[in-house]
Structure formats: structure tokens, C-alpha cells
Design a protein around this motif. Structure first.
Motif: not given
Ligand SMILES: Cc1cc2nc3c(=O)[nH]c(=O)nc-3n(C[C@H](O)[C@H](O)[C@H](O)COP(=O)(O)O)c2cc1C
Length: 178
Positions: A61-66, A112-114
Motif C-alpha cells: 500500500a505504501k513504499p515504506h513501512g508496510a 501499526w501501519i500508518q
């Protein structure tokens, strides 16, 4: 004891292959639904995701942190209804925290994934991508995804000496603790 849970809580991003039983998922759902909300409006919606193909797509869903979500057996997508409450962000954040803390209490790890305010690419938000993927109506907004599973990493709780006591004031801003 609740304080013990808070003292030992950490964000966990590595999970074993073990799946999460339905009774445990039910307890996580109950914890989310017990979260307080402003004026008890309950503007949240929760999508419990356990299909590996969907989790892998959500991890993108997003390039970093997921990315670690693709190795999690479970994800809670936390959405809010902005028309249902002017403080839906706060309500969704509290519910996300309840899920995170309940997971820890049940022996699970979570992180948590923002999603809100995050972009997947220059021309697509993470929110829009997830809404398409999970058939979420346009009038909803995605706050977070809580990745959940049995921990495959060990982390100690933050030591008391590492806590940011310098950010706590007494009576007036800037007045240090006595
Ligand atoms: C609002 C919020 C957003 C976060 N977003 C992410 C994220 O997108 N990806 C991630 O890996 N961790 C995310 N985290 C987890 C934080 O990185 C983590 O809480 C912080 O580094 C402190 O580590 P700890 O939870 O182990 O104490 C988020 C946490 C919060 C509260």
C-alpha cells in the motif's frame, strides 16, 4: 496487570507461520469495539483480513513501512467515517491502540501501519489503493492497518531510564518535574 502490559509492549514486525485462531480474533474484535469514542458515535469500521493474497497486496500500500504485513497471518484495517464524527481520527487511533495492546495481552505481536496521509505513489494515496482493493466505500477513510501475528522477534519493553521524562512538565510548560 494492565501496567505490566504497557511496560512490556513493543511494535513487532516479524511473525511466525502460526495462524491466529478464531477465538483469539474474536477477542481482538471485542477489544476494538470496546474502545471509547467521542460522544459514543463509534465512527470506525474494522476489516479483518486473513487472506494471504490480500495481506500481500496490502503490504504494497505504501513504499515504506508496510512490507512486513505480507508475512503476517492477520491484519486489522481500521477505517473511519469522517461524516460520522469530526474527531474520527482520534477515535480510530484509540481503537487501533486497543487492538495493539489486546494483541500483546493475548501473546501476539503487532505493529501499526500508518495509512492516513500516506502516498503509495505520486499519483495514488495509500488510502485510495486500499479502498479499491477491499471495496471500501468512497466516503470512508483508512486510518491504519494493524499487522498481527505470533512474534518471531524478541524485544524488551523500553527501560524506565529511556523514557522521555524531559517532555513532562509540572504546572507550567517548561517547568521540570520536582
Ligand atoms: C501513529 C503511528 C504510526 C505508525 N506507523 C508505522 C508504519 O507505518 N510502519 C511501521 O513499521 N511502524 C509504524 N509505527 C510504529 C512505530 O514505528 C513504533 O511505535 C515506534 O518506533 C516505537 O517503537 P515501539 O512501538 O516498539 O515502542 C507507527 C506507530 C504509530 C503510533
Amino acid at each position: 496487570m494492565f501496567l505490566k502490559q504497557i511496560q512490556t509492549r513493543r511494535s513487532i514486525r516479524k511473525f511466525t507461520d502460526r495462524s491466529v485462531d478464531k477465538e483469539i480474533i474474536d477477542q481482538l474484535i471485542e477489544a476494538a469495539l470496546r474502545a471509547p469514542s467521542s460522544r459514543d458515535f463509534r465512527p470506525w469500521r474494522f476489516i479483518v483480513v486473513d487472506q494471504p493474497d490480500l495481506l500481500a497486496k496490502l503490504a504494497d500500500a505504501k513504499p515504506h513501512g508496510a512490507s512486513f504485513l505480507k508475512n503476517a497471518p492477520l491484519g486489522f484495517v481500521v477505517c473511519g467515517d469522517p461524516d460520522g464524527s469530526d474527531v474520527w481520527v482520534e477515535d480510530c487511533a484509540i481503537a487501533s491502540t486497543f487492538i495493539h495492546l489486546a494483541a500483546h495481552d493475548l501473546g501476539l505481536g503487532s505493529c501499526w501501519i500508518q495509512i492516513r496521509k500516506r502516498d503509495r505513489s505520486p499519483d495514488k494515496t495509500a488510502d485510495a489503493y486500499i479502498k479499491e482493493l477491499l471495496d471500501i466505500p468512497d466516503n470512508m477513510a483508512v486510518e491504519s492497518i494493524i499487522a498481527i501475528g505470533y512474534p518471531d522477534e524478541t524485544k524488551s519493553g523500553h527501560s524506565k531510564t529511556a523514557l522521555a521524562y524531559d517532555k513532562v512538565f509540572f504546572n507550567h510548560f517548561g517547568k521540570a518535574m520536582p
